[in-house]
Design an enzyme around this catalytic site. Structure first.
Site, short mmCIF file in Angstrom:
data_model
loop_
_atom_site.label_atom_id
_atom_site.label_comp_id
_atom_site.label_asym_id
_atom_site.label_seq_id
_atom_site.Cartn_x
_atom_site.Cartn_y
_atom_site.Cartn_z
N PRO A 10 9.27 -5.65 -9.02
CA PRO A 10 8.96 -6.00 -10.41
C PRO A 10 7.86 -5.16 -11.04
O PRO A 10 6.88 -4.80 -10.40
CB PRO A 10 8.52 -7.46 -10.31
CG PRO A 10 8.08 -7.65 -8.90
CD PRO A 10 8.97 -6.75 -8.08
N ASN A 11 8.08 -4.88 -12.30
CA ASN A 11 7.15 -4.15 -13.18
C ASN A 11 7.11 -2.65 -12.91
O ASN A 11 6.50 -1.91 -13.70
CB ASN A 11 5.72 -4.73 -13.09
CG ASN A 11 5.66 -6.15 -13.58
OD1 ASN A 11 6.05 -6.43 -14.72
ND2 ASN A 11 5.22 -7.07 -12.74
N ARG A 18 2.68 1.45 -17.61
CA ARG A 18 1.97 0.31 -17.01
C ARG A 18 0.66 0.78 -16.40
O ARG A 18 0.66 1.54 -15.43
CB ARG A 18 2.85 -0.28 -15.91
CG ARG A 18 2.18 -1.35 -15.11
CD ARG A 18 2.97 -1.65 -13.86
NE ARG A 18 2.35 -2.76 -13.16
CZ ARG A 18 2.63 -3.14 -11.94
NH1 ARG A 18 3.56 -2.50 -11.25
NH2 ARG A 18 2.00 -4.15 -11.39
N TYR A 23 -1.59 3.33 -11.91
CA TYR A 23 -0.28 3.75 -11.39
C TYR A 23 0.15 5.15 -11.83
O TYR A 23 1.21 5.62 -11.41
CB TYR A 23 0.78 2.71 -11.79
CG TYR A 23 0.48 1.33 -11.23
CD1 TYR A 23 0.58 1.10 -9.86
CD2 TYR A 23 0.08 0.28 -12.05
CE1 TYR A 23 0.30 -0.16 -9.33
CE2 TYR A 23 -0.21 -0.97 -11.54
CZ TYR A 23 -0.10 -1.18 -10.17
OH TYR A 23 -0.39 -2.42 -9.65
N ASN A 74 8.95 -0.60 -2.13
CA ASN A 74 7.74 -1.02 -2.84
C ASN A 74 8.10 -2.35 -3.47
O ASN A 74 8.71 -2.40 -4.55
CB ASN A 74 7.32 0.00 -3.90
CG ASN A 74 6.00 -0.40 -4.55
OD1 ASN A 74 5.55 -1.54 -4.42
ND2 ASN A 74 5.36 0.53 -5.25
N ALA A 77 4.58 -6.95 -6.59
CA ALA A 77 3.88 -8.24 -6.41
C ALA A 77 4.55 -9.13 -5.37
O ALA A 77 3.87 -9.93 -4.71
CB ALA A 77 3.78 -8.96 -7.75
N GLU A 98 7.03 0.87 4.05
CA GLU A 98 6.41 0.16 2.92
C GLU A 98 5.56 1.14 2.13
O GLU A 98 4.76 1.88 2.71
CB GLU A 98 5.53 -0.97 3.47
CG GLU A 98 4.76 -1.71 2.39
CD GLU A 98 3.93 -2.87 2.97
OE1 GLU A 98 3.99 -3.13 4.20
OE2 GLU A 98 3.22 -3.50 2.18
N HIS A 100 3.08 1.69 -1.45
CA HIS A 100 2.39 1.23 -2.66
C HIS A 100 1.74 2.43 -3.32
O HIS A 100 1.15 3.28 -2.62
CB HIS A 100 1.33 0.18 -2.33
CG HIS A 100 1.92 -1.03 -1.67
ND1 HIS A 100 2.61 -1.99 -2.37
CD2 HIS A 100 1.98 -1.38 -0.36
CE1 HIS A 100 3.05 -2.90 -1.51
NE2 HIS A 100 2.70 -2.55 -0.29
N ARG A 107 -8.17 -3.07 -3.67
CA ARG A 107 -8.27 -3.67 -5.02
C ARG A 107 -8.96 -5.03 -4.93
O ARG A 107 -8.94 -5.68 -3.88
CB ARG A 107 -6.87 -3.75 -5.64
CG ARG A 107 -6.37 -2.32 -5.90
CD ARG A 107 -4.99 -2.29 -6.46
NE ARG A 107 -4.88 -2.92 -7.77
CZ ARG A 107 -3.74 -2.97 -8.46
NH1 ARG A 107 -2.63 -2.44 -7.96
NH2 ARG A 107 -3.70 -3.56 -9.63
C1 DQA Z 1 1.92 -2.07 -6.04
C2 DQA Z 1 0.69 -2.90 -5.70
C3 DQA Z 1 0.95 -4.38 -5.94
O1 DQA Z 1 -0.23 -5.11 -5.63
C4 DQA Z 1 1.31 -4.64 -7.36
O2 DQA Z 1 1.63 -6.00 -7.55
C5 DQA Z 1 2.38 -3.76 -7.86
C6 DQA Z 1 2.43 -2.36 -7.43
C7 DQA Z 1 1.66 -0.57 -5.93
O3 DQA Z 1 2.63 0.19 -5.91
O4 DQA Z 1 0.49 -0.14 -5.91
O5 DQA Z 1 3.16 -4.14 -8.70
O6 DQA Z 1 2.95 -2.39 -5.10
#
Ligand code: DQA
Length: 143
Positions: A10-11, A18, A23, A74, A77, A98, A100, A107
């Site tokens: 998501p997102n 964003r 990011y 990825n 959240a 995995e 990110h 963070r």
């Molecule tokens: C994320 C880190 C997560 O904490 C966050 O909710 C994201 C992006 C990252 O790629 O840094 O949506 O996975």
């Protein structure tokens, strides 16, 4: 060529717009193009997908389990709280990496310090920005 999936949660479809200070400025379409190119160089046939819908992600992970497809995930959240994602990752038979873009462990929000994906990942790549996807694909290609 070995098939590999890059699955974004998501997102992440709003990459580039964003919180660019966290990011970066690369859009999801640009990321997808980069991943396909990196994959080609590594001998991987890469397909990149993004969804804001958890059920859709679960269907993709279940299909990856059935087809023994390696996955770069990825889960955004969902990483931090989704036991459905945890259960789906548990069923994967090919390697899972995995990724990110940021480093969730560095963070301030406490909730970002937990990952349901990590127990099933052969490697966690975090805090390398978009380049983390290249590192993840390299990791898959080494297997
Ligand atoms: C994320 C880190 C997560 O904490 C966050 O909710 C994201 C992006 C990252 O790629 O840094 O949506 O996975």
């Amino acid at each position: 060529m070995t098939k590999a999936l890059v699955l974004n949660g998501p997102n992440l479809g709003r990459l580039g717009r964003r919180q660019p200070e966290i990011y970066g400025s690369t859009t999801h379409a640009e990321l997808a193009e980069l991943c396909v190119g990196w994959g080609r160089e590594l001998g991987l046939d890469v397909e990149v997908r993004q969804t804001n819908h958890e059920g859709e992600m679960l269907d993709w992970l279940n299909a990856a389990a059935d087809d023994a497809t390696p996955v770069v995930l990825n889960a955004a959240a969902w990483t931090h709280y989704s036991y459905a994602i945890y259960d789906a990752c548990a069923q994967l038979v090919a390697p899972l990496v995995e990724v990110h873009i940021s480093n969730p462990h560095q963070r301030p929000e406490e909730f970002r310090h937990t990952s349901v994906v990590t127990p099933y990942a052969i490697e966690v790549i975090a805090g390398h920005g978009i380049d983390g996807y290249r590192l993840a694909l390299e990791r898959l290609a080494r297997r």
